[in-house]
Structures are given as structure tokens and as C-alpha cells.
Design a protein around this motif. Structure first.
Motif, PDB file in Angstrom:
ATOM      1  N   GLY A 156       0.840  -1.182   0.000  1.00 13.02           N
ATOM      2  CA  GLY A 156       0.000   0.000   0.000  1.00 13.02           C
ATOM      3  C   GLY A 156       0.881   1.240   0.000  1.00 13.02           C
ATOM      4  O   GLY A 156       2.062   1.171  -0.344  1.00 13.02           O
ATOM      5  N   ASP A 157       0.313   2.350   0.411  1.00 11.46           N
ATOM      6  CA  ASP A 157       1.028   3.623   0.354  1.00 11.46           C
ATOM      7  C   ASP A 157       1.376   4.119   1.751  1.00 11.46           C
ATOM      8  O   ASP A 157       0.535   4.115   2.658  1.00 11.46           O
ATOM      9  N   LEU A 158       2.609   4.572   1.906  1.00  8.79           N
ATOM     10  CA  LEU A 158       3.053   5.175   3.155  1.00  8.79           C
ATOM     11  C   LEU A 158       2.494   6.586   3.286  1.00  8.79           C
ATOM     12  O   LEU A 158       2.276   7.272   2.288  1.00  8.79           O
ATOM     13  N   ASP A 159       2.304   7.017   4.534  1.00  4.47           N
ATOM     14  CA  ASP A 159       1.958   8.421   4.730  1.00  4.47           C
ATOM     15  C   ASP A 159       3.223   9.207   5.062  1.00  4.47           C
ATOM     16  O   ASP A 159       4.316   8.644   5.210  1.00  4.47           O
ATOM     17  N   ALA A 160       3.086  10.515   5.185  1.00  2.24           N
ATOM     18  CA  ALA A 160       4.254  11.387   5.346  1.00  2.24           C
ATOM     19  C   ALA A 160       5.011  11.090   6.640  1.00  2.24           C
ATOM     20  O   ALA A 160       6.249  11.113   6.665  1.00  2.24           O
TER      21      ALA A 160
END
Length: 306
Positions: A156-160
Motif C-alpha cells: 500500500g502507500d506510506l503516509d508522510a
């Protein structure tokens, strides 16, 4: 159902029917507390040092964070010198039910009390604070999602916040545990101190020597198992202790300073007192395990003083 590893770990370990709601850690793995009573004796000596530094307050507190079966809390109570014991308040913190037969003087709680004056000791607690997992791809690090029932994963996608932590503390590798929840958990624990010392002891690594594949693993009945977050096993990962605020050393160095040496008894004792010699030899072997450079002695000891 796909979850971030941190949420899957939280449910598997601490949910309504989670592993740590049902199980005692010593049934599945062995910690320094169970390896030798010398560990508890050393922690008691450390508490005495904290007491002296604080000027021997009217009430001195010992808080065992992630207490499990309460053995360390019991050892500190039993080993404290009379003057210290007369002023000592001991709290064992754990989400599981109070163990049967635990000394009634030990207060059992599900959270650390606020305003502690004394020593907060967290032995192998941070490694069970849930974290997310990242995996490096040709496009950079990606978030790893997991199916709690099967342990299967996808990206999935990492957050900041995740990216920022990785860039600062774990910039290269193939797989990593994202440690900021542990940094915050430790800061929260230290924040409970009014005056004294907080100590975290755990298997750990530092930025210059991160494990390239990460360390997430499962434990059940004394053996490593595949980490499936279904509540059937312990889930643990080594701790990036250098990312947490405090002074970092090894268990070996900390225990040597506190008088744990693992020295063998003199051979002539074997002739004079064979049974006593065997007991002393066994105790020395257990102490040596605590400070073994290739084992428990390599654990990190993180200390913060207020």
C-alpha cells in the motif's frame, strides 16, 4: 480484509481476545527476569540508587511495565532493604488479569500511574508495541498491508509521518519496521515520571546496523513461528532504541555496573561443600547468560532521568 500491520498487531495482541489478554509471556518465551534472580536483584539495586539520588523520599515507587506474571515486581519487593521496603510502593502494569498468588502489596493496573517518583522499568515491552512495516521497491519504500487471517501481504502507500521516520532512522534496506509508535510510547512512559528514572530493556538495533530484512516474527510455545496476526501467537520486532530519547547502553554493561558478573565459585568449595558449590555454579551460569555478549547481554538498555 487488508490492514496495516500496526492495526493487525494491535488487534492480535491486545484486542478483546488478543494474545496478551489470554496468555502469560513466560509460557511462550524466556526473558531475563526468568533467566536468573540476579536480574531482579540488579534492578532492586538500581532502584536503591534512584532512591538515594532523590534524597530518600517518603514514598518511592517501582513500576513494572508489561509485568506479565509479576515476577519482577515480586522480586523487587522481596529484595528491597528494610528502609527502602518500608517506603516502597510497587505497581505492576499489564492488560492481563492479576495473577493468582501475587503478593498483595503489589498493585495491579492496566496503565502507568501519573506522577511517579522512583523507577519505571519496561523489560521487553517496546518490542510488543505495534508498528507498521515497509518494503523497498524500485519506486522506494511502500507500506505493507496484511490479511490477519492468513498472514498474506500486499503493498500500500506510506503516509508522510512514516516516510519521515524511515528517512531519518532506517533509510536503506529491503524491509523495515516503522518505529515512531514506539518512540511515542516511550515518550509517554517517561512523561509519567515526576522524578526518577525510566528504563527500557529490549532486543534492539541502531541506525548504523539495521537488519536489512527487518525482524518481525511470531513466538508460540517457545519457538519461532510465521507472524500471522490472528491472535494465535506473540508478535514481536526488535526495537530501534536509538530513535527513542535517552542514554543507550547494553545489558552487559548495565548489569556489570550493578554487580552481575557470573563468576564461578572457587574450586576448593567443591571439596568443602559439594552441594553449595553446585548451587553457586548454577547461579553463576545463569548470571553469565544475562551478560552474554551474543545473547541477553547484547540487549539495549535505554535510560531517561528526570
Amino acid at each position: 480484509m487488508w490492514l496495516r500491520w500496526r492495526e493487525a498487531m494491535r488487534q492480535a495482541l491486545y484486542g478483546a481476545d488478543g494474545f496478551y489478554r489470554r496468555e502469560r509471556p513466560h509460557r511462550h518465551f524466556r526473558t531475563s527476569v526468568h533467566a536468573s534472580p540476579a536480574f531482579g536483584a540488579a534492578v532492586t539495586r538500581l532502584l536503591g540508587e534512584v532512591d538515594e539520588r532523590l534524597g530518600r523520599p517518603r514514598v518511592i515507587e517501582f513500576v513494572d511495565m508489561g509485568a506479565g506474571d509479576g515476577l519482577l515486581a515480586s522480586q523487587v519487593l522481596a529484595g528491597a532493604p528494610a528502609d527502602l521496603a518500608s517506603r516502597l510502593r510497587v505497581t505492576a502494569v499489564d492488560l492481563s488479569a492479576r495473577p493468582e498468588g501475587l503478593d498483595e502489596r503489589v498493585q495491579w493496573a492496566d496503565a502507568v500511574p501519573d506522577g511517579v517518583t522512583g523507577l519505571i522499568f519496561a523489560n521487553e515491552w517496546l518490542d510488543n508495541v505495534p508498528v507498521d512495516v515497509a518494503e523497498w521497491t524500485s519506486e522506494g519504500p511502500r507500506l505493507v498491508l496484511v490479511d490477519p487471517a492468513s498472514g498474506e501481504e500486499r503493498l500500500g502507500d506510506l503516509d508522510a509521518k512514516d516516510r519521515d521516520w524511515l528517512e531519518r532512522w532506517w533509510p536503506v534496506g529491503e524491509r523495515a519496521e516503522i518505529g515512531w509508535p514506539r518512540d511515542e510510547a516511550w515518550a509517554g512512559l517517561v512523561g509519567r515520571l515526576a522524578a526518577g528514572m525510566a528504563v527500557a530493556v529490549d532486543y534492539s538495533h541502531v541506525r548504523s546496523d539495521r537488519p536489512p530484512m527487518g525482524t518481525l516474527i511470531g513466538y508460540r510455545d517457545g519457538s519461532w513461528v510465521r507472524p500471522v496476526p490472528d491472535g494465535s501467537c506473540d508478535l514481536t520486532a526488535h526495537v530501534a532504541l536509538d530513535a527513542c530519547a535517552g542514554t543507550l547502553t547494553t545489558q552487559r554493561e548495565a548489569l556489570l555496573r550493578l554487580g552481575v558478573h557470573g563468576e564461578r565459585p572457587p574450586l576448593d568449595q567443591a571439596r568443602r561443600d559439594p552441594a553449595g558449590y553446585l548451587r553457586a555454579l548454577s547461579a553463576a551460569a545463569a548470571e553469565a547468560e544475562l551478560i552474554d555478549r551474543g545473547g541477553l547481554g547484547a540487549f539495549g538498555w535505554l535510560t531517561c532521568i528526570r
